[in-house]
Write an enzyme that holds these catalytic residues in place. Structure first.
Site, PDB file in Angstrom:
ATOM      1  N   GLY A  88       0.817  -1.212   0.000  1.00  0.00           N
ATOM      2  CA  GLY A  88       0.000   0.000   0.000  1.00  0.00           C
ATOM      3  C   GLY A  88       0.843   1.249   0.000  1.00  0.00           C
TER       4      GLY A  88
ATOM      5  N   GLY B  82      -0.500   8.041   1.078  1.00  0.00           N
ATOM      6  CA  GLY B  82      -0.673   8.062   2.523  1.00  0.00           C
ATOM      7  C   GLY B  82       0.559   7.679   3.305  1.00  0.00           C
ATOM      8  N   ILE B  83       0.316   6.968   4.413  1.00  0.00           N
ATOM      9  CA  ILE B  83       1.397   6.575   5.314  1.00  0.00           C
ATOM     10  C   ILE B  83       2.375   5.641   4.611  1.00  0.00           C
ATOM     11  CG2 ILE B  83       1.908   5.338   7.459  1.00  0.00           C
ATOM     12  CD1 ILE B  83      -0.841   6.302   8.457  1.00  0.00           C
ATOM     13  N   GLY B  84       1.858   4.745   3.782  1.00  0.00           N
ATOM     14  CA  GLY B  84       2.734   3.819   3.064  1.00  0.00           C
ATOM     15  C   GLY B  84       3.711   4.548   2.160  1.00  0.00           C
TER      16      GLY B  84
ATOM     17  N   TYR C 281     -13.703  -4.160  10.408  1.00  0.00           N
ATOM     18  CA  TYR C 281     -12.375  -3.536  10.377  1.00  0.00           C
ATOM     19  C   TYR C 281     -11.678  -3.729  11.723  1.00  0.00           C
ATOM     20  CZ  TYR C 281      -8.834   0.168  10.215  1.00  0.00           C
ATOM     21  OH  TYR C 281      -7.650   0.866  10.272  1.00  0.00           O
TER      22      TYR C 281
END
Length: 407
Positions: A126, A130-132, A286
């Site tokens: 991912g 974003g964070i990835g 989730y």
């Protein structure tokens, strides 16, 4: 009160008075030379502290010796040559008291400051946004060879292009990974194996949130497969490479929402993990998968730590400006409203990078981190029996669905 004559007046106790120079011995001890009085000492002339530099030179730096036998340093990134050891910028005080180095305000680049990861290979799932993306970018800018494992190859290549534009010498490449397809997971592992690379950091960052109930092509609930089973399978397929590359680390990005799930002593079942109907609320599902992440990380560490592979799980931060909320307008609006009060993406990536690279975590795992600090997961997140059950159920689910693949 007036400053005493002859005493250097500064707001920083680490700033050297005029005439002093900071130097480093070959074994990393910092000493101070007084050019006025022609003498040296081990303690800082203002603070009275002793310091030491640790580890390798920062990324891009090399050490050389001139014709007179003096050591000098060359930075191939900025083309700077100096006789000052660049590690002095990151010297640590030799105190007996331990202090947390990083916290919720730290960024991934700050965690990696002064590190040279040349020769290290990382895979980030991912990683196109974003964070990835910030995790992959930060590792690449410090010398690591980074594999961006992304579902959308176009977006992955765009992300790699952005990183290369920042520094042309980085090593980044993109491999396709659709965690909702076990066949795609197998193909990525095969493609990576063809490169004959080691793997030192496997950062399982990808996640799915807020989608209505649906089944994948493998007949499993989509949030469960993307958030847990697909990454469990990827880790199994790459296990031998991780072991050969040891010391290696697996970093599992989970969430504080794992605390909202209670097992109540009941055994795990396939139906509870991957519901066959829409009776489960997407947010509840989730949360279940985030508990799976914590349990998986702990059991993985228990099984592989003796072979040089450690695993830790972490919470990156709450409701940051990522694509996690892209699947429903309500969550997009909620994430937008709280954005001014949450971490930046660089701050969100800090704990992933910390768990993957911190020297003090070498050989240490089976833990859960938040804000670059160890925390205690929920009681169910510490349930060893549940961790074993999850592992065994995950293996059975994979066997039933991947036996048709050529292994």
């Amino acid at each position: 009160m007036a400053a005493v004559e002859g005493i250097f007046d500064t707001d920083s106790e680490d700033e050297l008075p005029p005439g002093w120079e900071e130097r480093v011995t070959t074994d990393g001890r910092v000493y101070y030379a007084n050019h006025t009085e022609k003498n040296t000492q081990w303690v800082h002339p203002s603070s009275g502290k002793r310091k030491r530099v640790l580890g390798e030179l920062p990324y891009g730096w090399e050490q050389h010796t001139d014709e007179e036998g003096r050591i000098y340093y060359v930075d191939h990134v900025t083309k700077i040559t100096t006789y000052t050891d660049p590690r002095l910028a990151f010297a640590v005080t030799e105190d007996k008291e331990w202090r947390q180095r990083f916290d919720g305000h730290s960024t991934a680049l700050q965690v990696l400051q002064g590190r040279d990861l040349t020769g290290r290979v990382a895979m980030v799932t991912g990683a196109n946004c974003g964070i990835g993306f910030e995790t992959a970018r930060s590792l690449a800018l410090h010398g690591a060879h980074v594999i961006l494992a992304c579902r959308d190859l176009h977006k992955g290549n765009q992300a790699a292009k952005v990183i290369r534009a920042e520094r042309a010498s980085v090593q980044v490449e993109v491999l396709q990974l659709d965690l909702a397809s076990l066949r795609s997971v197998k193909q990525l592992a095969d493609n990576f194996r063809l490169r004959e690379l080691p793997l030192h950091f496997l950062i399982l960052n990808a996640g799915l949130f807020g989608v209505p109930w649906q089944l994948t092509e493998d007949g499993l609930e989509s949030i469960f497969q993307v958030n847990h089973l697909g990454q469990f399978y990827l880790t199994q397929l790459l296990e031998d490479i991780l072991v050969k590359s040891a010391p290696a680390r697996v970093v599992m990005v989970t969430s504080e929402s794992h605390r909202f799930v209670e097992l109540k002593g009941l055994p795990l079942t396939e139906e509870w993990l991957s519901p066959s109907s829409d009776r489960v609320w997407p947010v509840e599902q989730y949360n279940r998968t985030k508990l799976c992440n914590v349990l998986f990380s702990q059991e993985l560490h228990r099984r592989l730590s003796r072979r040089g592979v450690c695993s830790n799980a972490l919470h990156p931060g709450n409701m940051m400006a990522t694509n996690l909320a892209r699947n429903w307008w309500f969550y997009r609006l909620l994430f937008l409203l709280v954005r001014p009060f949450t971490k930046s993406l660089q701050q969100g990536a800090a704990t992933s990078v910390y768990c993957g690279t911190a020297r003090e975590l070498e050989g240490i795992g089976g833990m859960y981190f938040n804000n670059c600090c160890r925390c205690i997961p929920s009681p169910d997140g510490q349930n060893e029996r549940a961790a074993v059950e999850l592992w065994e159920i995950s293996e059975r689910m994979l066997t039933a669905r991947t036996s048709k693949f050529s292994l």
